[in-house]
Motif scaffolding. Structure first.
Motif, short mmCIF file in Angstrom:
data_model
loop_
_atom_site.label_atom_id
_atom_site.label_comp_id
_atom_site.label_asym_id
_atom_site.label_seq_id
_atom_site.Cartn_x
_atom_site.Cartn_y
_atom_site.Cartn_z
N VAL A 153 -0.38 -16.76 -14.50
CA VAL A 153 -0.02 -15.59 -13.70
C VAL A 153 -1.16 -15.31 -12.72
CG1 VAL A 153 0.37 -13.09 -13.75
CG2 VAL A 153 1.47 -14.56 -15.43
N GLY A 154 -0.83 -14.97 -11.49
CA GLY A 154 -1.84 -14.72 -10.48
C GLY A 154 -2.67 -13.48 -10.78
N ARG A 155 -3.92 -13.51 -10.30
CA ARG A 155 -4.84 -12.38 -10.51
C ARG A 155 -4.28 -11.09 -9.92
NH1 ARG A 155 -9.19 -10.15 -7.62
NH2 ARG A 155 -10.87 -9.32 -8.95
N SER A 156 -3.76 -11.17 -8.71
CA SER A 156 -3.22 -9.96 -8.08
C SER A 156 -2.01 -9.43 -8.83
CB SER A 156 -2.85 -10.24 -6.61
OG SER A 156 -1.82 -11.20 -6.53
N ASP A 157 -1.23 -10.35 -9.44
CA ASP A 157 -0.07 -9.92 -10.24
C ASP A 157 -0.51 -9.18 -11.49
OD1 ASP A 157 1.72 -11.06 -8.44
OD2 ASP A 157 1.76 -12.98 -9.48
N LEU A 158 -1.53 -9.73 -12.16
CA LEU A 158 -2.04 -9.08 -13.36
C LEU A 158 -2.58 -7.70 -13.05
CD1 LEU A 158 -3.10 -8.97 -16.30
CD2 LEU A 158 -5.15 -10.16 -15.48
N LEU A 159 -3.40 -7.58 -12.01
CA LEU A 159 -3.99 -6.30 -11.67
C LEU A 159 -2.94 -5.30 -11.19
CD1 LEU A 159 -7.29 -7.46 -9.93
CD2 LEU A 159 -6.96 -6.67 -12.28
N ALA A 160 -1.93 -5.78 -10.48
CA ALA A 160 -0.84 -4.90 -10.04
C ALA A 160 -0.08 -4.37 -11.24
CB ALA A 160 0.10 -5.66 -9.10
N PHE A 161 0.21 -5.23 -12.20
CA PHE A 161 0.94 -4.81 -13.40
C PHE A 161 0.11 -3.81 -14.20
CE2 PHE A 161 2.77 -6.28 -17.72
CZ PHE A 161 3.74 -5.28 -17.68
N GLY A 162 -1.18 -4.10 -14.37
CA GLY A 162 -2.05 -3.17 -15.08
C GLY A 162 -2.14 -1.82 -14.40
N SER A 163 -2.23 -1.83 -13.08
CA SER A 163 -2.31 -0.57 -12.33
C SER A 163 -1.01 0.21 -12.44
CB SER A 163 -2.62 -0.86 -10.86
OG SER A 163 -3.88 -1.47 -10.73
N ALA A 164 0.12 -0.50 -12.42
CA ALA A 164 1.42 0.17 -12.55
C ALA A 164 1.55 0.85 -13.90
CB ALA A 164 2.55 -0.85 -12.36
N LEU A 165 1.10 0.19 -14.96
CA LEU A 165 1.16 0.81 -16.29
C LEU A 165 0.23 2.01 -16.36
CD1 LEU A 165 1.22 -2.30 -18.68
CD2 LEU A 165 3.14 -0.98 -17.76
N GLN A 166 -0.94 1.89 -15.74
CA GLN A 166 -1.87 3.01 -15.70
C GLN A 166 -1.25 4.18 -14.93
OE1 GLN A 166 -5.69 2.20 -13.80
NE2 GLN A 166 -6.72 3.22 -15.49
N GLY A 167 -0.52 3.86 -13.86
CA GLY A 167 0.15 4.89 -13.08
C GLY A 167 1.23 5.62 -13.85
N MET A 168 1.75 4.98 -14.90
CA MET A 168 2.77 5.61 -15.75
C MET A 168 2.16 6.35 -16.92
SD MET A 168 5.71 4.98 -14.34
CE MET A 168 6.81 5.50 -15.67
N GLY A 169 0.83 6.43 -16.93
CA GLY A 169 0.16 7.14 -18.01
C GLY A 169 -0.29 6.25 -19.15
N GLY A 170 -0.12 4.93 -18.98
CA GLY A 170 -0.54 3.99 -20.01
C GLY A 170 -1.92 3.45 -19.75
N ASN A 171 -2.24 2.33 -20.40
CA ASN A 171 -3.54 1.69 -20.25
C ASN A 171 -3.41 0.41 -19.46
OD1 ASN A 171 -4.96 3.60 -21.90
ND2 ASN A 171 -4.09 2.60 -23.71
N ALA A 172 -4.31 0.22 -18.50
CA ALA A 172 -4.26 -0.98 -17.68
C ALA A 172 -4.42 -2.24 -18.51
CB ALA A 172 -5.34 -0.92 -16.60
N ASP A 173 -5.22 -2.16 -19.58
CA ASP A 173 -5.46 -3.35 -20.38
C ASP A 173 -4.24 -3.78 -21.18
OD1 ASP A 173 -5.58 -1.23 -22.10
OD2 ASP A 173 -7.47 -1.76 -23.04
N SER A 174 -3.20 -2.93 -21.24
CA SER A 174 -1.96 -3.32 -21.90
C SER A 174 -1.31 -4.50 -21.21
CB SER A 174 -0.97 -2.15 -21.94
OG SER A 174 -1.47 -1.09 -22.73
N ALA A 175 -1.56 -4.63 -19.91
CA ALA A 175 -0.95 -5.72 -19.15
C ALA A 175 -1.34 -7.07 -19.74
CB ALA A 175 -1.37 -5.64 -17.68
#
Length: 203
Positions: free
Chosen positions: A72-94
């Protein structure tokens, strides 16, 4: 000096600017527009994903090593982590979610498919995981399933897959919103990376 005389005005101006921008965003009422405000939180995603206190260079290497290991691409991983963080979750869950899905996909090669009956009983179409091009594509496919599921079905699906509430909430918006949100975070990466680089120089 002149600069010290005018400096106190800057915070008030900035606050008015932020309030104005916040009101404009709030008026849209969309999850996507609210989510993009969290793009700046990606500055902390590097450390959140690889452990607090790591230096920028080490964090970058570990993220790159991880993304190469699961395809998985680096930008994809960071985007997914940021999206989860934006929903009130943890970025590291990605990391955990993508790793788990990739392990499920790889299990076919070893015959360790005990997870499939469990997922199927929870109402998950496992073909969306097994036939995906990578673990993030599996996430995208699963978002269609979560959107169509009832609240009770979502609970069972989340339990079978090990998804936290923030991930369930994010995916339940459906593929259109998920894709658009991830694209917004990808588009924000150049700015965020520049700010992250600047913050590294201060450490």
């Amino acid at each position: 000096s002149a600069s010290s005389a005018t400096a106190p005005c800057a915070p008030a101006t900035a606050r008015r600017g932020r309030r104005s921008r916040g009101n404009a965003i709030a008026s849209t009422g969309t999850v996507i527009n609210q989510g993009v405000l969290q793009a700046a939180a990606s500055i902390t995603t590097l450390s959140a994903l690889t452990g607090a206190g790591l230096k920028f260079a080490k964090s970058t290497r570990e993220i790159d090593n991880f993304t190469r290991s699961i395809g998985v691409g680096r930008s994809d991983l960071l985007a997914f982590g940021s999206a989860l963080q934006g929903m009130g979750g943890n970025a590291d869950s990605a990391m955990g979610i993508l790793t788990s899905l990739e392990q499920k996909r790889a299990s076919i090669l070893t015959g360790d498919t005990g997870w499939i009956p469990t997922a199927a009983r929870a109402g998950i179409n496992t073909d969306d995981i097994l036939q995906a091009s990578d673990s993030l594509d599996a996430v995208m496919r699963l978002s269609d399933q979560f959107q169509k599921a009832t609240p009770q079905q979502r609970l069972n699906m989340a339990d079978a897959l090990g998804f936290d509430p923030a991930t369930v909430a994010f995916l339940s918006q459906g593929r259109g919103v998920v894709e658009a949100t991830l694209n917004q975070y990808r588009d924000a990466r150049p700015l965020v990376d520049g700010l992250t680089e600047a913050s590294r120089d201060l450490t």
